[in-house]
Scaffold this motif. Structure first.
Motif, PDB file in Angstrom:
ATOM      1  N   LYS A   1      -2.200  -1.398   3.904  1.00 24.45           N
ATOM      2  CA  LYS A   1      -2.498  -2.158   2.675  1.00 24.45           C
ATOM      3  C   LYS A   1      -3.830  -1.710   2.092  1.00 24.45           C
ATOM      4  O   LYS A   1      -3.970  -1.485   0.897  1.00 24.45           O
ATOM      5  N   GLU A   2      -4.806  -1.557   2.979  1.00 25.47           N
ATOM      6  CA  GLU A   2      -6.139  -1.137   2.563  1.00 25.47           C
ATOM      7  C   GLU A   2      -6.066   0.226   1.858  1.00 25.47           C
ATOM      8  O   GLU A   2      -6.631   0.424   0.778  1.00 25.47           O
ATOM      9  N   LEU A   3      -5.323   1.138   2.450  1.00 23.05           N
ATOM     10  CA  LEU A   3      -5.222   2.488   1.888  1.00 23.05           C
ATOM     11  C   LEU A   3      -4.455   2.498   0.567  1.00 23.05           C
ATOM     12  O   LEU A   3      -4.860   3.137  -0.401  1.00 23.05           O
ATOM     13  N   PHE A   4      -3.338   1.780   0.547  1.00 26.27           N
ATOM     14  CA  PHE A   4      -2.511   1.810  -0.668  1.00 26.27           C
ATOM     15  C   PHE A   4      -3.110   0.986  -1.798  1.00 26.27           C
ATOM     16  O   PHE A   4      -2.826   1.230  -2.965  1.00 26.27           O
ATOM     17  N   GLU A   5      -3.970   0.019  -1.463  1.00 28.07           N
ATOM     18  CA  GLU A   5      -4.681  -0.704  -2.523  1.00 28.07           C
ATOM     19  C   GLU A   5      -5.739   0.197  -3.157  1.00 28.07           C
ATOM     20  O   GLU A   5      -5.956   0.183  -4.352  1.00 28.07           O
TER      21      GLU A   5
ATOM     22  N   ARG B   1       6.435   0.039  -0.123  1.00 29.99           N
ATOM     23  CA  ARG B   1       7.269   0.306  -1.309  1.00 29.99           C
ATOM     24  C   ARG B   1       6.911  -0.660  -2.435  1.00 29.99           C
ATOM     25  O   ARG B   1       6.913  -0.296  -3.606  1.00 29.99           O
ATOM     26  N   GLY B   2       6.574  -1.884  -2.053  1.00 26.13           N
ATOM     27  CA  GLY B   2       6.181  -2.878  -3.055  1.00 26.13           C
ATOM     28  C   GLY B   2       4.896  -2.479  -3.764  1.00 26.13           C
ATOM     29  O   GLY B   2       4.683  -2.816  -4.927  1.00 26.13           O
ATOM     30  N   MET B   3       4.046  -1.769  -3.055  1.00 23.11           N
ATOM     31  CA  MET B   3       2.766  -1.365  -3.650  1.00 23.11           C
ATOM     32  C   MET B   3       2.883  -0.019  -4.353  1.00 23.11           C
ATOM     33  O   MET B   3       2.195   0.229  -5.337  1.00 23.11           O
TER      34      MET B   3
END
Ligand code: FUL
Length: 485
Positions: free
Chosen positions: A173-177, A222-224
């Motif tokens: 999450k941290e990376l994809f944000e 996938r949502g991000m």
């Protein structure tokens, strides 16, 4: 106007109308399922990109860090990520996948979830963020950026427990944000074994099928990042090619039946290397190979960097067999791609440019054994028009046929490149290449699958006419492009 002139005019007009109506009536070929998704199609077109392995291993001379490495060892002396991206770009690669965290658990970005990262290293006095710096350099050089985050973590005390899976997801999450777009997410198949594990120093086994609960993790990402391509041994978007030596099989189906049994199952290398003709999912192969024997930089391997010719052979046995190539280029302890590797990469690019400089077939006349509905939409000339969106097709019941290209004059030829219109599925099972010699056709190469791209190397020969003979196909063959060099 006399009556006979009027009559012939009317006849001409009605034939023209009839001809136009017939042209319109030719139905496009039905897809042969499964077909690629839009994001898979975009990925096929990338063809080749770089892998960059960099972590504490670079400084400890290891391939798999145990997990007990001190953050202080991560200390590149002349780090310059723009030198990486400029080199990768100059080598003709289109993207870069970075090991944000390898099995040793050290994070190349200052993750809020661990102390085991660049923030406690001497690099930029703990203020560095290699992931962000590399992503930024990729954007400047128009390279797509991808992420590798090892599921196996030999540093974490809780590896093997549910809390580790939460940690892993938090890091994703941290990376994809922080980074978008990310074109590829690389999930490594190496999982579990001995390690430091927060001081436990033991061997840990996980159940690769259930421990990570992959569907939840993939949905989260996938949502991000809806267009990200997921790589793992068995997909879901792209599959491992079954070896780390730089080749996919000559028979390379983009299709395979992806039941979860593949996860961590041994003895499937051959299957991954060929795919399955009647596989139920479109999961094309990616060929991962390093320019050096190891994935990380080791000075002792400086004399073992692959030569331009070796890289060229790898290009032919990956991209030239319809797979994509992810070529690993590990920075050295300075934080630079070593001069030896740079020379090899540029030499490789030169070979590709020289050997594929002039497409002798471009805009040359072509004829086919038959054309779908005799329609100009599907005529032979579509394979030499330089447009991959147009394609030659036969009628539905015809699974064989040939395409003949007239180069206009005698030319020396060494490579023939063929592409299928894969948007409607992969079809060709068997083909050959022939040249005309003294009025007779001679076979110069044989092949099986074509797929997105097939490059056939032939013993250099002079010829004016080249013929692609489709000997067997799952359905009517659809060929979008033929190039001759
Ligand atoms: C393997 C890893 O164990 C290697 O260290 C490397 O990262 C390679 C690309 O994948 O599974």
């Amino acid at each position: 106007m006399n009556r006979s002139v009027l009559n012939s005019g009317l006849i001409l007009l009605s034939s023209l109308l009839f001809f136009t109506a017939c042209q319109k009536a030719v139905t496009p070929p039905a897809p042969v399922l499964p077909v690629p998704t839009d994001r898979q199609l975009a990925w096929h077109e990338m063809e080749q990109y770089a892998f960059v392995h960099f972590t504490t291993n670079t400084f400890t001379d290891k391939e798999w860090g145990f997990g007990d490495e001190s953050e202080s060892v991560f200390n590149p002396t002349a780090m310059d990520v723009t030198q990486w991206t400029k080199t990768i770009k100059a080598a003709g690669l289109n993207g870069l996948v970075l090991t944000c965290k390898h099995h040793d658990g050290f994070c190349l970005w200052p993750s809020q979830y661990t102390e085991h990262s660049v923030k406690n290293s001497p690099y930029k006095a703990g203020k560095g963020n290699v992931v962000a710096e590399v992503e930024q350099a990729c954007r400047v050089d128009s390279l797509k950026f991808g992420v590798y985050l090892s599921p196996w973590d030999r540093n974490r005390a809780d590896y093997g427990s549910p809390s580790y899976v939460e940690y892993y997801r938090n890091q994703l999450k941290e990376l994809f944000e922080a980074h978008s777009p990310v074109f590829e997410m690389w999930f490594d198949g190496a999982n579990g074994g001995d390690g430091y594990y927060g001081g436990a120093n033991e061997k840990r086994k996980i159940d690769g099928k259930t421990y990570y609960d992959w569907p939840t993790t993939l949905n989260l990402i996938r949502g991000m990042e809806p267009n990200v391509i997921f790589f793992s041994d068995a997909g879901p978007d792209i599959r491992w090619c079954g070896n780390e030596s730089g080749y996919v099989n000559e028979t390379n189906w983009n299709t395979i039946t992806a039941d979860t049994l593949y996860a961590g199952k041994s003895g499937i290398s051959d299957l991954l290397n060929t795919g399955e003709e009647n596989g139920t999912s479109w999961i094309p192969a990616e060929v991962d190979v390093s320019i050096r024997p190891g994935w990380f930089y080791h000075a002792k391997e400086d004399s073992l960097v692959k030569t331009p010719e070796q890289l060229f052979d790898i290009y032919l046995s990956s991209v030239g067999r319809g797979a994509n190539l992810i070529l690993n280029i590990p920075p050295d302890r300075r934080g630079l791609i070593n001069e030896i590797d740079v020379a090899s990469l540029l030499g490789w690019k030169k070979l590709i440019d020289e050997r594929f400089s002039t497409n002798l077939a471009l805009n040359k006349s072509a004829k086919a054994s038959s054309v779908r509905g005799n329609s100009s939409v599907y005529e032979a000339a579509t394979v030499t028009d330089g447009n991959k969106e147009t394609y030659w097709a036969t009628n539905d019941e015809e699974k064989t046929g040939n395409l003949e290209i007239d180069l206009g004059e005698n030319k020396q030829i060494s490579y023939v490149l063929v592409q299928e219109y894969i948007k409607l599925g992969q079809r060709v099972k068997n083909f050959s290449v022939e040249i005309e010699k003294d009025g007779n056709w001679q076979e110069v190469a044989q092949g099986t699958t074509i797929g997105y791209k097939r490059i056939v190397k032939i013993a250099p020969v002079e010829a004016q006419k080249v013929r692609i003979v489709i000997k067997d196909s799952k359905a009517c063959p659809l060929i979008s492009n033929v190039e001759v060099y």
